[in-house]
Design a protein around this motif. Structure first.
Motif, short mmCIF file in Angstrom:
data_model
loop_
_atom_site.label_atom_id
_atom_site.label_comp_id
_atom_site.label_asym_id
_atom_site.label_seq_id
_atom_site.Cartn_x
_atom_site.Cartn_y
_atom_site.Cartn_z
N GLY A 13 0.81 -1.21 0.00
CA GLY A 13 0.00 0.00 0.00
C GLY A 13 0.84 1.26 0.00
O GLY A 13 2.04 1.24 0.29
N THR A 14 0.21 2.37 -0.36
CA THR A 14 0.92 3.64 -0.41
C THR A 14 1.44 4.08 0.95
O THR A 14 2.35 4.89 1.03
N GLU A 15 0.87 3.55 2.03
CA GLU A 15 1.34 3.93 3.35
C GLU A 15 2.81 3.54 3.53
O GLU A 15 3.55 4.19 4.26
N ASN A 16 3.26 2.44 2.87
CA ASN A 16 4.65 2.03 2.97
C ASN A 16 5.58 3.04 2.31
O ASN A 16 6.73 3.19 2.70
N GLU A 160 -4.03 0.89 -10.34
CA GLU A 160 -3.51 1.85 -11.32
C GLU A 160 -3.39 3.24 -10.69
O GLU A 160 -2.43 3.98 -10.98
N PHE A 161 -4.32 3.59 -9.86
CA PHE A 161 -4.32 4.88 -9.16
C PHE A 161 -3.11 4.97 -8.24
O PHE A 161 -2.38 5.97 -8.23
N GLU A 162 -2.89 3.92 -7.49
CA GLU A 162 -1.76 3.84 -6.56
C GLU A 162 -0.44 3.90 -7.32
O GLU A 162 0.51 4.57 -6.91
N LEU A 163 -0.39 3.16 -8.43
CA LEU A 163 0.82 3.13 -9.26
C LEU A 163 1.10 4.50 -9.86
O LEU A 163 2.25 4.94 -9.92
N MET A 164 0.06 5.17 -10.33
CA MET A 164 0.21 6.52 -10.87
C MET A 164 0.82 7.45 -9.84
O MET A 164 1.75 8.22 -10.12
N TYR A 165 0.33 7.36 -8.61
CA TYR A 165 0.82 8.23 -7.54
C TYR A 165 2.28 7.90 -7.22
O TYR A 165 3.12 8.80 -7.09
N PHE A 166 2.59 6.61 -7.12
CA PHE A 166 3.95 6.17 -6.82
C PHE A 166 4.93 6.65 -7.88
O PHE A 166 6.00 7.18 -7.57
N ARG A 167 4.57 6.50 -9.15
CA ARG A 167 5.48 6.88 -10.23
C ARG A 167 5.74 8.38 -10.25
O ARG A 167 6.86 8.82 -10.55
#
Length: 274
Positions: A13-16, A160-167
């Motif tokens: 998750g994005t929390e990590n 995909e949303f999480e991946l977009m934010y991470f990238r």
């Protein structure tokens, strides 16, 4: 659009990646955007139905009071039977409306918890118009979705949303598609969805992201002449925010930071997509 997979730690998750606070904010924004066009319109219908139900209940109570207040002399007339029929009709109408409201509320709950929910162009259109008064051409919104739609199904799911934010957070080239990210980032700051953000709204995220020693400089970069330290009100609307973050420069290391704001122009409308 084949893209490399995110590192394994993103699977948690994005929390990590971002910390608990910002990770939850990203999830909150997704939960609002995903299917918001249909969901929020259903909620509006529910509110309208509730008002109709309240009106029916009031009319029913008035009719019931009229029956109770009628004297034996008037009870023999046709008025009371007609009033009794009215009460029964209103009772039936209220029950039907209550069932309709229950059905709509159940539909909203299903939309809110649907594991396959995703953000589509119409959702971005609804959110931008409703929350921020922004009208973006549909083709532009569709392209915004397409840029981060890995499986090309017409919408952006949570992965995909999480991946977009991470990238975007780890982009060192300045070439990662960022139109959707910029709007999402603003919404993570706009916790109460007021349509604007204040310095205090961004401080916690900037502190966790850059550390105590860099918070002030990052606020100045983000808010520019709107920053309190520069004589401004310390408030940004979406238009101002997008004007600041719509230009990126390659970065050698670390998480992407906000660019220096453009110089203030009297005739600058401030709104731009990359």
């Amino acid at each position: 659009m084949m893209q490399p997979n995110p590192p394994p730690f993103l699977a948690g998750g994005t929390e990590n990646l971002l910390g608990a606070t910002e990770g939850k904010d990203v999830k909150r924004v997704f939960n609002y955007l995903a299917g918001c066009h249909k969901r929020e319109n259903r909620k509006k219908v529910i509110e309208k139905k509730k008002l109709e139900l309240a009106e029916i209940v009031d009319r029913k109570e008035e009719a019931a009071f009229e029956i109770k207040a009628s004297s034996p002399a008037t009870s023999a007339t046709s008025e009371t039977p007609m009033t009794r029929k009215m009460v029964q009709d209103l009772t039936n109408e209220a029950k039907a409306l209550e069932a309709e409201i229950d059905g709509l509320q159940s539909e909203v709950r299903d939309l809110e918890t649907d594991p396959s929910r995703k953000v589509e162009a119409r959702d971005m259109d609804y959110a931008l118009k409703t929350l921020y008064g922004r009208v973006i051409p549909r083709k532009q919104l569709e392209f915004m979705i397409w840029e981060v739609d890995e499986n090309l199904d017409g919408g952006v799911d949570w992965e995909e949303f999480e991946l977009m934010y991470f990238r975007n957070m780890t982009d060192q080239s300045g070439l990662e598609p960022f139109d959707m990210f910029n709007i999402v980032q603003f919404m993570t700051y706009d916790n109460d969805m007021t349509g604007r953000i204040a310095e205090d709204d961004t401080m916690a995220t900037l502190y966790l992201r850059y550390g105590k020693d860099h918070v002030e400089s990052q606020i100045n970069k983000l808010f520019g002449h709107h920053a309190k330290s520069n004589g401004g009100m310390g408030v940004l609307e979406l238009e101002d925010y997008l004007s600041t973050v719509s230009v990126r420069k390659p970065r050698k290391t670390g998480i992407v930071s906000e660019p220096d704001p453009p110089k203030k122009k009297d005739d600058d409308d401030g709104f731009m997509f990359g």
